[in-house]
Design a protein around this motif. Structure first.
Motif, PDB file in Angstrom:
ATOM      1  N   PRO A 520      22.612  37.949  39.207  1.00  7.03           N
ATOM      2  CA  PRO A 520      23.109  38.713  38.049  1.00  7.03           C
ATOM      3  C   PRO A 520      23.793  40.022  38.447  1.00  7.03           C
ATOM      4  N   PHE A 521      24.731  40.421  37.578  1.00  2.00           N
ATOM      5  CA  PHE A 521      25.415  41.702  37.728  1.00  2.00           C
ATOM      6  C   PHE A 521      24.865  42.667  36.683  1.00  2.00           C
ATOM      7  N   SER A 522      24.727  43.909  37.062  1.00  2.00           N
ATOM      8  CA  SER A 522      24.235  44.919  36.120  1.00  2.00           C
ATOM      9  C   SER A 522      25.362  45.742  35.526  1.00  2.00           C
ATOM     10  N   SER A 523      26.567  45.594  36.083  1.00  2.00           N
ATOM     11  CA  SER A 523      27.710  46.360  35.585  1.00  2.00           C
ATOM     12  C   SER A 523      29.005  45.697  36.037  1.00  2.00           C
ATOM     13  N   PHE A 524      30.100  46.091  35.397  1.00  2.00           N
ATOM     14  CA  PHE A 524      31.406  45.583  35.803  1.00  2.00           C
ATOM     15  C   PHE A 524      31.815  46.135  37.165  1.00  2.00           C
ATOM     16  N   LYS A 528      33.333  43.953  40.060  1.00  2.00           N
ATOM     17  CA  LYS A 528      34.590  44.331  40.693  1.00  2.00           C
ATOM     18  C   LYS A 528      34.486  44.258  42.209  1.00  2.00           C
ATOM     19  N   GLU A 529      33.370  44.700  42.748  1.00  2.00           N
ATOM     20  CA  GLU A 529      33.166  44.676  44.192  1.00  2.00           C
ATOM     21  C   GLU A 529      33.151  43.244  44.735  1.00  2.00           C
ATOM     22  N   VAL A 530      32.535  42.348  43.985  1.00  2.00           N
ATOM     23  CA  VAL A 530      32.457  40.951  44.428  1.00  2.00           C
ATOM     24  C   VAL A 530      33.802  40.245  44.316  1.00  2.00           C
ATOM     25  N   LEU A 531      34.510  40.455  43.197  1.00  2.00           N
ATOM     26  CA  LEU A 531      35.781  39.769  42.971  1.00  2.00           C
ATOM     27  C   LEU A 531      36.914  40.374  43.796  1.00  2.00           C
ATOM     28  N   ASN A 532      36.854  41.715  43.946  1.00  2.00           N
ATOM     29  CA  ASN A 532      37.887  42.417  44.710  1.00  2.00           C
ATOM     30  C   ASN A 532      39.286  42.091  44.184  1.00  2.00           C
ATOM     31  N   ASP A 533      39.411  42.070  42.849  1.00  2.00           N
ATOM     32  CA  ASP A 533      40.702  41.718  42.230  1.00  2.00           C
ATOM     33  C   ASP A 533      40.800  42.428  40.881  1.00  2.00           C
ATOM     34  N   GLU A 534      41.633  43.435  40.815  1.00  2.00           N
ATOM     35  CA  GLU A 534      41.774  44.230  39.605  1.00  2.00           C
ATOM     36  C   GLU A 534      42.316  43.410  38.447  1.00  2.00           C
ATOM     37  N   VAL A 546      30.989  40.212  28.941  1.00  2.00           N
ATOM     38  CA  VAL A 546      29.929  41.210  29.063  1.00  2.00           C
ATOM     39  C   VAL A 546      29.032  40.835  30.238  1.00  2.00           C
ATOM     40  N   VAL A 547      28.317  41.825  30.768  1.00  2.00           N
ATOM     41  CA  VAL A 547      27.290  41.578  31.782  1.00  2.00           C
ATOM     42  C   VAL A 547      25.977  42.109  31.215  1.00  2.00           C
TER      43      VAL A 547
END
Length: 548
Positions: A520-524, A528-534, A546-547
């Motif tokens: 799970p992610f606790s925030s966007f 963002k760090e995992v996807l590395n794609d703005e 939502v997360v």
């Protein structure tokens, strides 16, 4: 012991009446009412129930079998397939009681657009005419009441309302409600069957409409469409020869007073030439409609062609400039969004195979559709059909002495051009990325996609990632020319399935797997760090992800 009647809904599709599920036509409700008044115990089945359960011999145990069905303006259907001629034969071959046919099938049979209709061979004891309620009443009670007797029709409508509870999709149904019969014009389009069914124009009393809707509402229906009318804006036109705004106010105020929990109140046909000829009065009526209807409503414009020659030869009594002006008027009034989607938009019907059509007709249609798009106007949908040449119409008479030209190959090319060059950019404007569409119901499943629609007038088909089994809210993630791709709303990144994630533009299979493996992610910020794609993150935010 009461007699038993089997009422088979073979579905109807006419210029001003629709009865393919989830729609229930006025015909079957009126028929149920008259049969009940006569003392019959009525069993109601759809043709799809008969197919699915192999009930072809079921009719043998009834004293009377009435089949309602027939197509006058064929289309592609999602909710069911209208009865065909062989199925009708199969049903009636097993009957031991009275056999009755109603709907267009009683007059003619047409296999598909681009063909001539032919008279249906008689395989019944009696063929009921377009005024089903009166014809059935006269047949059963041996009377001679003239057509359009609204008192008899009203009694049938109220007594037949409870039949909707036997529909296999109940309570997720929408009732087609009758407002008027015939066309308000003195001369008619060459191809139209409406004035053949109903030679004179007459409006149904407001109080009768209110009583029927109230009775249907008491029986569990919360979705209605005023589709059984050739031109909604001409309701009560015959009273003074002009649009009657007072009738609409009385109608809508009465509906919401008696039925406060209605979910859908929609419309169908409107004549663009009528709007521009009576612009002031129609503007007021359209404002009333947009005030009282529910979102996602569509006014179906019988444009038929933008080719001036075709319009003239087929007595369509319109011109391209007026058509565009009528589209502008509806946009000015109904383009605003309610519940995330436009409140009221026009839809366009185009018809091919008419008198005077040439290869240039295709170019004219495309040119004017591009003009509409470039002006920033919204169309809910464009229906492109081939005409059925139907008995007693002017086109039928012409086809016997003149030659109708139709370029089938060019038609296919042009239709695809409209889908890609007009429909695709248009649907993106009507339902932008991130649009939330409320209360969609599943129709069928293909692989990992559930295809669903709202109840309403021309609801858009939505391919939803994963399985949905009942009413759901969805959010738009992609577009096709005639459909949408969506996922359940809200989209929770920590709970979304792989099938849902891969549907979202910019994510794809690799990123979907990456999301699942790292949640799970606790925030966007973590996402963002995992996807590395703005760009990917922006799309997720656009679709209200939502997360949690």
């Amino acid at each position: 012991m009461s007699k038993k009647a089997l009422l088979i809904d073979g579905y109807v599709d006419e210029p001003a009446a629709f009865g393919v599920p989830p729609y229930i036509s006025h015909y079957v409700r009126y028929a149920a009412g008259i049969l009940t008044i006569k003392g019959y115990d009525v069993t109601y089945l759809t043709i799809d129930q008969i197919r699915a359960k192999n009930l072809w011999n079921f009719s043998s145990s009834f004293d009377l079998v009435l089949l309602v069905g027939g197509v006058a303006v064929p289309g592609k259907y999602v909710g069911g397939n209208p009865v065909n001629f062989k199925e009708m034969q199969r049903i009636f071959s097993n009957c031991r009681g009275i056999r009755l046919i109603a709907g267009p099938f009683s007059l003619f049979y047409a296999k598909r657009g681009g063909s001539r209709a032919y008279q249906s061979p008689i395989h019944a004891d009696y063929l009921l005419g377009p005024d089903l309620a009166i014809d059935l009443y006269n047949y059963l009670f041996e009377t001679n009441i003239p057509r359009n007797d609204w008192r008899i029709i009203q009694t049938a409508a109220v007594w037949g309302a409870s039949i909707i509870k036997q529909h296999p999709r109940y309570p997720h149904i929408i009732c087609e409600v009758e407002l008027s019969r015939g066309c308000e014009r003195r001369t008619h389009c060459s191809f139209c069957i409406e004035p053949i069914f109903y030679p004179g124009f007459t409006s149904r009393p407001v109080q009768h409409v209110l009583e029927e809707i109230t009775e249907l509402y008491k029986n569990g229906c919360v979705a209605f469409r005023f589709g059984r009318t050739a031109n909604i804006l001409a309701y009560y036109f015959e009273k003074d020869g002009k649009p009657c705004k007072e009738a609409f106010k009385e109608l809508y105020e009465g509906i919401w007073k008696s039925c406060p929990e209605i979910k859908v109140l929609h419309h169908d046909n409107a004549n663009p030439a009528f709007i521009t000829h009576f612009e002031r009065e129609c503007t007021e009526i359209l404002e009333t409609i947009a005030k009282w209807n529910t979102s996602g409503d569509v006014l179906s414009f019988g444009v038929e062609s933008f080719d001036v020659k075709v319009l003239k030869m087929n007595n369509i009594m319109n011109d391209p400039e007026n058509i565009v002006r009528a589209i502008e008027i509806v946009n000015e009034i109904g383009k605003f969004r309610a519940d995330g989607i436009p409140k009221l938009l026009p839809g366009i019907n185009l018809l091919h195979g008419l008198m005077g059509e040439t290869d240039q007709t295709f170019e004219e249609n495309l040119k004017w559709l591009k003009t509409i798009l470039e002006k920033g106007l919204l169309l809910r949908r464009i229906n492109i059909r081939q005409v059925i040449i139907e008995p007693k119409t002017a086109l039928w008479r012409y086809s016997k002495v003149g030659k109708l030209k139709f370029n089938r190959n060019l038609f296919k090319i042009y239709k695809e051009k409209i889908r890609q060059e007009i429909d695709l950019p248009m649907i993106k404007k009507v339902f932008p990325l991130g649009s939330v569409i409320r209360s969609v119901y599943p129709e069928y499943t293909e692989g990992s996609i559930t295809f669903a629609r709202q109840l309403g007038s021309y609801p858009v088909l939505i391919g939803v990632g994963g399985k949905i089994f009942d009413c759901s809210d969805v959010v738009v993630v992609d577009h096709g020319p005639r459909s949408l791709t969506a996922v359940k709303y809200p989209l929770n990144i920590n709970k979304a399935s792989y099938e849902e994630l891969v549907l979202i533009p910019t994510i794809g299979q690799k990123r979907a797997s990456k999301i699942i493996l790292n949640r799970p992610f606790s925030s966007f910020e973590q996402l963002k760090e995992v996807l590395n794609d703005e760009n990917c993150l922006q799309v997720l935010q656009q679709v209200n992800a939502v997360v949690l």
